[in-house]
Write a protein that holds these residues in place. Sequence first.
Motif, PDB file in Angstrom:
ATOM      1  N   VAL A   1      57.146  20.582  62.279  1.00  0.00           N
ATOM      2  CA  VAL A   1      58.657  21.085  62.273  1.00  0.00           C
ATOM      3  C   VAL A   1      59.641  19.878  61.784  1.00  0.00           C
ATOM      4  O   VAL A   1      60.390  20.119  60.950  1.00  0.00           O
ATOM      5  N   ASP A   2      59.148  18.654  62.278  1.00  0.00           N
ATOM      6  CA  ASP A   2      59.956  17.439  61.810  1.00  0.00           C
ATOM      7  C   ASP A   2      59.779  17.352  60.198  1.00  0.00           C
ATOM      8  O   ASP A   2      60.871  17.002  59.425  1.00  0.00           O
ATOM      9  N   ALA A   3      58.637  17.265  59.549  1.00  0.00           N
ATOM     10  CA  ALA A   3      58.163  17.174  58.265  1.00  0.00           C
ATOM     11  C   ALA A   3      58.980  18.589  57.296  1.00  0.00           C
ATOM     12  O   ALA A   3      59.590  18.107  56.434  1.00  0.00           O
ATOM     13  N   LEU A   4      58.769  19.665  57.963  1.00  0.00           N
ATOM     14  CA  LEU A   4      59.303  20.697  57.175  1.00  0.00           C
ATOM     15  C   LEU A   4      60.991  20.589  57.277  1.00  0.00           C
ATOM     16  O   LEU A   4      61.636  20.322  56.089  1.00  0.00           O
ATOM     17  N   LEU A   5      61.566  20.260  58.162  1.00  0.00           N
ATOM     18  CA  LEU A   5      63.168  19.944  57.968  1.00  0.00           C
ATOM     19  C   LEU A   5      63.512  18.742  57.156  1.00  0.00           C
ATOM     20  O   LEU A   5      64.280  18.694  56.367  1.00  0.00           O
ATOM     21  N   ALA A   6      62.652  17.651  57.609  1.00  0.00           N
ATOM     22  CA  ALA A   6      62.881  16.354  56.513  1.00  0.00           C
ATOM     23  C   ALA A   6      62.716  16.961  55.040  1.00  0.00           C
ATOM     24  O   ALA A   6      62.904  16.019  54.338  1.00  0.00           O
ATOM     25  N   GLU A   7      61.985  17.916  54.911  1.00  0.00           N
ATOM     26  CA  GLU A   7      61.804  17.975  53.151  1.00  0.00           C
ATOM     27  C   GLU A   7      62.686  19.152  52.706  1.00  0.00           C
ATOM     28  O   GLU A   7      63.156  19.193  51.620  1.00  0.00           O
TER      29      GLU A   7
END
Lengths: 168, 168, 168, 168, 168, 168, 168, 168
Positions: free
Chosen positions: D95-101
């Motif tokens: 979820v962190d990676a998704l939002l950061a991308e």
Amino acid sequence: MKSVLVIMGSDSDYAIMKNGLKQLQTWGIPFEAHICSAHRTPQKAAQLAAEAKSRGFGVLIAAAGLAAHLPGVLAAGTTLPVIGVPLASGPLAGVDALLAEVQMPSGIPVATVAINGAVNSAILAAQILALEDKHLAACLEAYKLELKDKVDKKDRGLAQQLAADGLA
Amino acid sequence: MKSVLVIMGSDSDYAIMKNGLKQLQTWGIPFEAHICSAHRTPQKAAQLAAEAKSRGFGVLIAAAGLAAHLPGVLAAGTTLPVIGVPLASGPLAGVDALLAEVQMPSGIPVATVAINGAVNSAILAAQILALEDKHLAACLEAYKLELKDKVDKKDRGLAQQLAADGLA
Amino acid sequence: MKSVLVIMGSDSDYAIMKNGLKQLQTWGIPFEAHICSAHRTPQKAAQLAAEAKSRGFGVLIAAAGLAAHLPGVLAAGTTLPVIGVPLASGPLAGVDALLAEVQMPSGIPVATVAINGAVNSAILAAQILALEDKHLAACLEAYKLELKDKVDKKDRGLAQQLAADGLA
Amino acid sequence: MKSVLVIMGSDSDYAIMKNGLKQLQTWGIPFEAHICSAHRTPQKAAQLAAEAKSRGFGVLIAAAGLAAHLPGVLAAGTTLPVIGVPLASGPLAGVDALLAEVQMPSGIPVATVAINGAVNSAILAAQILALEDKHLAACLEAYKLELKDKVDKKDRGLAQQLAADGLA
Amino acid sequence: MKSVLVIMGSDSDYAIMKNGLKQLQTWGIPFEAHICSAHRTPQKAAQLAAEAKSRGFGVLIAAAGLAAHLPGVLAAGTTLPVIGVPLASGPLAGVDALLAEVQMPSGIPVATVAINGAVNSAILAAQILALEDKHLAACLEAYKLELKDKVDKKDRGLAQQLAADGLA
Amino acid sequence: MKSVLVIMGSDSDYAIMKNGLKQLQTWGIPFEAHICSAHRTPQKAAQLAAEAKSRGFGVLIAAAGLAAHLPGVLAAGTTLPVIGVPLASGPLAGVDALLAEVQMPSGIPVATVAINGAVNSAILAAQILALEDKHLAACLEAYKLELKDKVDKKDRGLAQQLAADGLA
Amino acid sequence: MKSVLVIMGSDSDYAIMKNGLKQLQTWGIPFEAHICSAHRTPQKAAQLAAEAKSRGFGVLIAAAGLAAHLPGVLAAGTTLPVIGVPLASGPLAGVDALLAEVQMPSGIPVATVAINGAVNSAILAAQILALEDKHLAACLEAYKLELKDKVDKKDRGLAQQLAADGLA
Amino acid sequence: MKSVLVIMGSDSDYAIMKNGLKQLQTWGIPFEAHICSAHRTPQKAAQLAAEAKSRGFGVLIAAAGLAAHLPGVLAAGTTLPVIGVPLASGPLAGVDALLAEVQMPSGIPVATVAINGAVNSAILAAQILALEDKHLAACLEAYKLELKDKVDKKDRGLAQQLAADGLA
């Protein structure tokens, strides 16, 4: 036709649920609506559920916010299908109500629609009742066409809007 | 009795959905099950939805994971009630599938049950079909009693367990 | 140059998407915009997707809110790249739309941009089309410089603001 | 044909991304793959982005987990389309990676696919490159049919499985 | 005393960050503030980070919203401590910025404070610089007493308020 | 050089935090480590915080899971910088600890690093102490180069792996 | 002393709740434990709640997972304090149960403890009953000292562990 | 009767908590209210907790927002039951406060009520004190009837509203 029992946890839910009631009325589906709380009037909730079938109801719609137990509590007391409408009251925007309605344990389903999905709860109730009602089934087919026509009309309106905005 | 059309987005969904099919079978509810993807076989999905009513189905059950469009895509193509089962495939534990099924826009409801709620989807389908089938309605009443009896039995088992654990 | 097919699920999406259309227009990218719903006009959606390539489109942009199936449904019907714009309609602030667009199963990607990212969808479409269009590629390089210049100008403005606020 | 520049933030990402590389290879799409970190080798990342166009790349694929800045950092340095693959490393399941991308600010889009969506990143890259490559376009059409055929085959397999399980 | 380099991703961030700058000023901590974007002016960001130490800065504060890469990008370019302030811009209320700042991979930390925590970023910078500055250390001790005194004063005010409201 | 006070809420946190302690040791940073709970030994926590500065500590690192109050409680008792490490214990994967550490109210910052970010907490402490320690500053510069070299080495390893996998 | 009524929604909850029962037993607090489901045995749940006070209970503890209605349903039927224990069953790790228990509407509180917080539910029940039981109050004071002593012992153990690991 | 100690982290919390104080007053429950911060006045918080029992309090209510440590910090210092009220201050709508209060580690429970649940905290305190106060117990029984009567009255009001809206 069987009728629909619509139960709201609070009178503040009526502003949202009124749209569902209007939809039921439009199709001539008889309904009875109540304010009844799973936590403040649990016996009335149990009684409404227990008597629903014998009183001629075919579907229950229950709308509640926060820790929205109402649909589950009703489903515990009847074998009729229970539709749950999670309401976006309180700071969590209805996520609490959604999870409290949809995550029912095995054996006691609640047919959950979208947060604040009052109209969809009415349509779902109609779809269920239409299984044995050809007139209502025809209404639903017509409604589907209306939805399509509205989108097509909006599409034509977009063409005009684009021209007005210098984008076409 | 009308029958149930069960559609899974992938063959990997069968392990979960089998429990729902068994429940339908237990109650003698006729069903037809398919693997059909909203994205890989969209025309077949559209066809299954469009023909469902004329082929004698009364309810659709659609199970999918991730961006679970299958129930919504089927609901777009029929006025029969569509039950959605969000599946917990992938890293988000089914939250993506839950939101993609339950948050349908006004006009096209999906009756969403719990994540991985295969059995509840079957029960909900049975509740809908039982509105016009007294035998099935009786089955559901009996099932509700069984659920109660199982809990009561577990409660008696707890008393024994507590004694065995020196807690009673 | 190939053109861009922009599809919105509802006319209420136009307020956001207009900014993307303006960006396309600024760069002279031809586009065609429609209101078309995955659930209310599924056949039109399927048709738009199926004919997109032969009608000269190179990229599709699809914007929708809630259980935002539109980009995925279009991607199911074409091998052209489909860009998804999740819209922040409804109580969940676009998280539902984001997950419903980005979490597509293997085989059918949707190139998802930020919630309400209308302008970015247009830029991404331009980046794709610029691969074979030197003029558009030059526009994108110039735009990147403009972005830089605007930030540099804002940085100079900050120096003035700090002085005005007694902070420099 | 232009080639694809695939950049992974860590060697541990290769296990996931290998499936995307294989897909590119299957279709004969030339690619170059690197381990390059936005935070540990920022200059190399900037250099790879800056030179990508002149070195003949048409699309970038960037895969990273946690605070996944890599796709955005690359997008800052090129006007080529950049595809982001959020990876489910760490306790937050991607979820962190998704939002950061995906939540990139206006002006610098990242075409984000699903968490761990390595294959979809390859397909999206192929869809972009196929706009000017008829052979690759034909490959994608064929792949879409294969996807359909696999589902149809699984559907036939389900019929057998149901029979084997006494459910048909 | 070393000074503080404060970098904001956009001029719209100044309304929040001004409160932090005032706090620095109150304590006589020299600072330099810039608008600089990780994505629109990446070279300037890299340069600011690379030169920070030699230009006499001791701490960096970076504030950004959405996919907030700025603090991480700066941390990639310096060994000075970098404080990240996630900003609540956009529909996700700063959750995207928080995760994009705090979830940095091993090797490149960002000292993240609360969403919109401009004042706390200034205090943290002061705490760091106070390690070798006795006057600033004394300011921080005095500030801690002020915080205490303010709460004590509010507590006395509550007593009056309760009396006014008939609750005491 | 000032030393680092490392406090863990439970002995089960040591498995994660050991990696941070090793990093401190590698750079010759003196540290003292304790198990001390904000809730079970609040007086010891208050005492450790109150005496930290006079005992020669320059930075505190506090690691805790669940409702992770430890970093905030320590920050309440000292004006030294406090670094918080949220730990992924319990069913919420550290989201609870992250929010309980990072969302500190104005006046009392906690410099929060990633969930389970033990090594990054050590690096951040080193960055702070290195402001007045040229040898440590040189260690950090060397470490940054090592990080770069490791990635470059992994990049060369990838080339070999691709060849071995028939992908180059 | 009044006794504690402990109700679990399913026998699978016993593995977690046993730890709470042991804690009650350790302090000599009489309790009665049942399996009782808000949805499968609603009448029994209502009866247990309605009779709780007259049967000599002073506190109820209710543990459930998923859409955990049990504590709220019991609280609807008694004016005794009801403690809710959300259980981490199912794919959502207890977030569903937490929200379904803690977000009770005004008028009907549930004293919610942590996910899987069986021991804490017992301690809270003891704290409530200890208000009028000096012996139990002394037990709680002693327990608090034990908690402190255990942490102090772990702290001494850490010193040994650090030495063994070459970190001291 | 023992009295209730109500502690708010900030004076801005009074607007919400006033409703709880009024409820206590309505039932004649003596209370003392304070502004006291876990982070700004930690010694006062520790003192209030440590002296609470000897000063005649039976229950503590603690309300705080953001990283809401106040209830846990108080619970660390007393064996009296501590009720936590998470407040929806800041951009995360109280989710941070909820997790920071409810997810307490084993040994130190906080009886958490709903976000902004001031009235429910008062009712829960009353339920606890009523165990040994027959008059208060009777008040709670009467209040439960009032809740029921209000819902019944709202139900009758709904009938009128439906008639007025042409829905009955």
